[in-house]
Design an enzyme around this catalytic site. Sequence first.
Site, PDB file in Angstrom:
ATOM      1  N   ARG A 199      -0.738  -9.013  13.068  1.00 37.64           N
ATOM      2  CA  ARG A 199      -1.274  -7.960  12.199  1.00 37.64           C
ATOM      3  C   ARG A 199      -2.122  -8.564  11.089  1.00 37.64           C
ATOM      4  O   ARG A 199      -3.136  -7.997  10.695  1.00 37.64           O
ATOM      5  CB  ARG A 199      -0.121  -7.140  11.607  1.00 37.64           C
ATOM      6  CG  ARG A 199       0.488  -6.192  12.633  1.00 37.64           C
ATOM      7  CD  ARG A 199       1.865  -5.717  12.239  1.00 37.64           C
ATOM      8  NE  ARG A 199       1.909  -4.942  11.020  1.00 37.64           N
ATOM      9  CZ  ARG A 199       3.005  -4.709  10.320  1.00 37.64           C
ATOM     10  NH1 ARG A 199       4.163  -5.210  10.732  1.00 37.64           N
ATOM     11  NH2 ARG A 199       2.969  -3.988   9.236  1.00 37.64           N
ATOM     12  N   ARG A 248      -9.419   1.376   8.362  1.00 31.40           N
ATOM     13  CA  ARG A 248      -9.052  -0.001   8.687  1.00 31.40           C
ATOM     14  C   ARG A 248     -10.167  -0.740   9.384  1.00 31.40           C
ATOM     15  O   ARG A 248     -10.014  -1.900   9.730  1.00 31.40           O
ATOM     16  CB  ARG A 248      -7.874   0.023   9.634  1.00 31.40           C
ATOM     17  CG  ARG A 248      -6.556  -0.262   9.004  1.00 31.40           C
ATOM     18  CD  ARG A 248      -5.556  -0.235  10.138  1.00 31.40           C
ATOM     19  NE  ARG A 248      -4.409  -1.004   9.850  1.00 31.40           N
ATOM     20  CZ  ARG A 248      -3.353  -0.537   9.196  1.00 31.40           C
ATOM     21  NH1 ARG A 248      -3.349   0.676   8.742  1.00 31.40           N
ATOM     22  NH2 ARG A 248      -2.327  -1.323   9.012  1.00 31.40           N
ATOM     23  N   LYS A 276       0.836  -1.213   0.000  1.00 34.86           N
ATOM     24  CA  LYS A 276       0.000   0.000   0.000  1.00 34.86           C
ATOM     25  C   LYS A 276       0.865   1.255   0.000  1.00 34.86           C
ATOM     26  O   LYS A 276       0.650   2.175  -0.772  1.00 34.86           O
ATOM     27  CB  LYS A 276      -0.890   0.066   1.260  1.00 34.86           C
ATOM     28  CG  LYS A 276      -1.832  -1.087   1.452  1.00 34.86           C
ATOM     29  CD  LYS A 276      -2.670  -0.903   2.712  1.00 34.86           C
ATOM     30  CE  LYS A 276      -1.874  -0.961   4.009  1.00 34.86           C
ATOM     31  NZ  LYS A 276      -1.220  -2.240   4.274  1.00 34.86           N
ATOM     32  N   ARG A 310      12.014  -5.608   4.644  1.00 33.35           N
ATOM     33  CA  ARG A 310      11.645  -4.198   4.504  1.00 33.35           C
ATOM     34  C   ARG A 310      12.553  -3.297   5.335  1.00 33.35           C
ATOM     35  O   ARG A 310      12.934  -3.628   6.454  1.00 33.35           O
ATOM     36  CB  ARG A 310      10.207  -3.968   4.946  1.00 33.35           C
ATOM     37  CG  ARG A 310       9.903  -2.474   5.003  1.00 33.35           C
ATOM     38  CD  ARG A 310       8.467  -2.162   5.033  1.00 33.35           C
ATOM     39  NE  ARG A 310       7.790  -2.723   6.179  1.00 33.35           N
ATOM     40  CZ  ARG A 310       6.482  -2.625   6.329  1.00 33.35           C
ATOM     41  NH1 ARG A 310       5.756  -2.033   5.416  1.00 33.35           N
ATOM     42  NH2 ARG A 310       5.922  -3.146   7.387  1.00 33.35           N
ATOM     43  N   ARG A 328      11.274  -1.823  11.012  1.00 31.25           N
ATOM     44  CA  ARG A 328      10.208  -1.382  11.921  1.00 31.25           C
ATOM     45  C   ARG A 328      10.032  -2.342  13.094  1.00 31.25           C
ATOM     46  O   ARG A 328      10.147  -3.550  12.924  1.00 31.25           O
ATOM     47  CB  ARG A 328       8.893  -1.258  11.143  1.00 31.25           C
ATOM     48  CG  ARG A 328       8.710   0.117  10.539  1.00 31.25           C
ATOM     49  CD  ARG A 328       7.566   0.176   9.565  1.00 31.25           C
ATOM     50  NE  ARG A 328       6.355  -0.482  10.023  1.00 31.25           N
ATOM     51  CZ  ARG A 328       5.235  -0.517   9.307  1.00 31.25           C
ATOM     52  NH1 ARG A 328       5.189   0.082   8.141  1.00 31.25           N
ATOM     53  NH2 ARG A 328       4.177  -1.143   9.763  1.00 31.25           N
TER      54      ARG A 328
HETATM   55  P1  AP5 Z   1       4.942  -1.617   1.854  1.00 33.82           P
HETATM   56  O1  AP5 Z   1       4.638  -0.711   0.708  1.00 33.82           O
HETATM   57  O2  AP5 Z   1       5.737  -1.070   2.975  1.00 33.82           O
HETATM   58  O3  AP5 Z   1       3.591  -2.285   2.365  1.00 33.82           O
HETATM   59  P2  AP5 Z   1       2.376  -1.720   3.201  1.00 33.82           P
HETATM   60  O4  AP5 Z   1       1.146  -2.336   2.612  1.00 33.82           O
HETATM   61  O5  AP5 Z   1       2.432  -0.217   3.271  1.00 33.82           O
HETATM   62  O6  AP5 Z   1       2.704  -2.404   4.593  1.00 33.82           O
HETATM   63  P3  AP5 Z   1       2.644  -1.836   6.075  1.00 33.82           P
HETATM   64  O7  AP5 Z   1       3.356  -2.821   6.939  1.00 33.82           O
HETATM   65  O8  AP5 Z   1       3.094  -0.409   6.100  1.00 33.82           O
HETATM   66  O9  AP5 Z   1       1.141  -1.941   6.337  1.00 33.82           O
HETATM   67  P4  AP5 Z   1       0.470  -1.983   7.677  1.00 33.82           P
HETATM   68  O10 AP5 Z   1      -0.909  -1.841   7.181  1.00 33.82           O
HETATM   69  O11 AP5 Z   1       0.695  -3.144   8.516  1.00 33.82           O
HETATM   70  O12 AP5 Z   1       1.200  -0.804   8.486  1.00 33.82           O
HETATM   71  P5  AP5 Z   1       0.800   0.704   8.790  1.00 33.82           P
HETATM   72  O13 AP5 Z   1       2.010   1.509   8.829  1.00 33.82           O
HETATM   73  O14 AP5 Z   1      -0.318   1.132   7.926  1.00 33.82           O
HETATM   74  O15 AP5 Z   1       5.647  -2.915   1.272  1.00 33.82           O
HETATM   75  C1  AP5 Z   1       6.103  -3.950   2.118  1.00 33.82           C
HETATM   76  C2  AP5 Z   1       7.499  -4.423   1.678  1.00 33.82           C
HETATM   77  O16 AP5 Z   1       7.411  -5.077   0.423  1.00 33.82           O
HETATM   78  C3  AP5 Z   1       8.498  -3.270   1.481  1.00 33.82           C
HETATM   79  O17 AP5 Z   1       9.768  -3.709   1.867  1.00 33.82           O
HETATM   80  C4  AP5 Z   1       8.438  -3.001  -0.012  1.00 33.82           C
HETATM   81  O18 AP5 Z   1       9.622  -2.429  -0.502  1.00 33.82           O
HETATM   82  C5  AP5 Z   1       8.186  -4.393  -0.575  1.00 33.82           C
HETATM   83  N1  AP5 Z   1       7.351  -4.357  -1.769  1.00 33.82           N
HETATM   84  C6  AP5 Z   1       6.311  -3.514  -2.051  1.00 33.82           C
HETATM   85  N2  AP5 Z   1       5.773  -3.818  -3.235  1.00 33.82           N
HETATM   86  C7  AP5 Z   1       6.461  -4.900  -3.702  1.00 33.82           C
HETATM   87  C8  AP5 Z   1       6.339  -5.696  -4.878  1.00 33.82           C
HETATM   88  N3  AP5 Z   1       5.385  -5.457  -5.810  1.00 33.82           N
HETATM   89  N4  AP5 Z   1       7.197  -6.734  -5.010  1.00 33.82           N
HETATM   90  C9  AP5 Z   1       8.143  -6.982  -4.086  1.00 33.82           C
HETATM   91  N5  AP5 Z   1       8.308  -6.276  -2.947  1.00 33.82           N
HETATM   92  C10 AP5 Z   1       7.469  -5.241  -2.768  1.00 33.82           C
HETATM   93  O19 AP5 Z   1       0.233   0.527  10.289  1.00 33.82           O
HETATM   94  C11 AP5 Z   1       1.066   0.135  11.348  1.00 33.82           C
HETATM   95  C12 AP5 Z   1       0.261   0.050  12.627  1.00 33.82           C
HETATM   96  O20 AP5 Z   1      -0.278   1.351  12.945  1.00 33.82           O
HETATM   97  C13 AP5 Z   1      -0.963  -0.869  12.586  1.00 33.82           C
HETATM   98  O21 AP5 Z   1      -0.615  -2.206  12.870  1.00 33.82           O
HETATM   99  C14 AP5 Z   1      -1.845  -0.229  13.656  1.00 33.82           C
HETATM  100  O22 AP5 Z   1      -1.416  -0.602  14.951  1.00 33.82           O
HETATM  101  C15 AP5 Z   1      -1.580   1.260  13.491  1.00 33.82           C
HETATM  102  N6  AP5 Z   1      -2.535   1.900  12.585  1.00 33.82           N
HETATM  103  C16 AP5 Z   1      -2.238   2.506  11.400  1.00 33.82           C
HETATM  104  N7  AP5 Z   1      -3.344   2.978  10.803  1.00 33.82           N
HETATM  105  C17 AP5 Z   1      -4.384   2.657  11.625  1.00 33.82           C
HETATM  106  C18 AP5 Z   1      -5.798   2.844  11.552  1.00 33.82           C
HETATM  107  N8  AP5 Z   1      -6.378   3.449  10.507  1.00 33.82           N
HETATM  108  N9  AP5 Z   1      -6.549   2.379  12.582  1.00 33.82           N
HETATM  109  C19 AP5 Z   1      -5.976   1.767  13.653  1.00 33.82           C
HETATM  110  N10 AP5 Z   1      -4.662   1.535  13.773  1.00 33.82           N
HETATM  111  C20 AP5 Z   1      -3.860   1.977  12.768  1.00 33.82           C
HETATM  112 MG    MG Z   2       2.836   1.134   4.867  1.00 39.01          MG
END
Ligand code: AP5
Ligand code: MG
Length: 213
Positions: A171, A88, A13, A127, A160
């Site tokens: 997660r 979410r 994402k 990552r 992270r």
């Molecule tokens: P990446 O682009 O980093 O993936 P992502 O979908 O953004 O993954 P996240 O871990 O950031 O998602 P998340 O939803 O768990 O975390 P968030 O920060 O939102 O890609 C992943 C890896 O793959 C990278 O190394 C990338 O380079 C590689 N990659 C990408 N595309 C690729 C491809 N096509 N091929 C190969 N490799 C590839 O949330 C973290 C925490 O915050 C949550 O757990 C929660 O506690 C809290 N939080 C955040 N938002 C909310 C909300 N709205 N409500 C409640 N809690 C929340």
């Molecule tokens: Mg992310």
Amino acid sequence: MKIIMLGAPGAGKGTQAQLIAEKYQIPHISTGDIFRANIKAGTQLGKEARQYMDQGLLVPDELTVKILLDRVAQEDCAGGYVLDGFPRTIPQAQVLDEALAKQGEKIDYAIDVNVPDENIIRRMSGRRACLACGATYHIEHVPPKQEGICDHCGQKLVLRDDDKPETVKNRLKVYHEQTQPLIEYYTEQGILRTVDGTRSMAEVFDAVAAILS
Ligand code: AP5
Ligand code: MG
């Protein structure tokens, strides 16, 4: 254009949202990045959010919704934005829809980046993230130009805290229980689009750009 990125943790994402933001010159808003910036700065919000994030749990809706609504009310969001990691939960989506409806606005697309759980755990351990500007890398698939340093802002890259395999499993569980129902929610609104997130980063972006153009 107002876009929501849906998908499991690690689906890509953030990677795709960053590319969309660059191409369409709109802000990339990640609630996860906002929380991590607050943790790094040692704010009260950061302290509260960390208790949940470190366990792979969602930060409560009350905290999250306010932050997001404040952010999208800022001037730079007038021409649209790409949301990454919000909503979410169904209640978060409803609050957003209601806030937009009051201004006669709506979300244009919810793009689901679809990646099976098996692929996710492997991706996460490779990552590396920049806590300063939110850029994301992968040691094999998307390496930075200089090892350990962000291409965009020159800061140090980190693994992270919530990317440990045990936390990633949690997660994923939380994703299936609380976030996946949004796919149905946006399908009913007629704005859901799905892309195959197992393809290369560039191929996924071609699919995303085709939807948006
Ligand atoms: P990446 O682009 O980093 O993936 P992502 O979908 O953004 O993954 P996240 O871990 O950031 O998602 P998340 O939803 O768990 O975390 P968030 O920060 O939102 O890609 C992943 C890896 O793959 C990278 O190394 C990338 O380079 C590689 N990659 C990408 N595309 C690729 C491809 N096509 N091929 C190969 N490799 C590839 O949330 C973290 C925490 O915050 C949550 O757990 C929660 O506690 C809290 N939080 C955040 N938002 C909310 C909300 N709205 N409500 C409640 N809690 C929340
Ligand atoms: Mg992310």
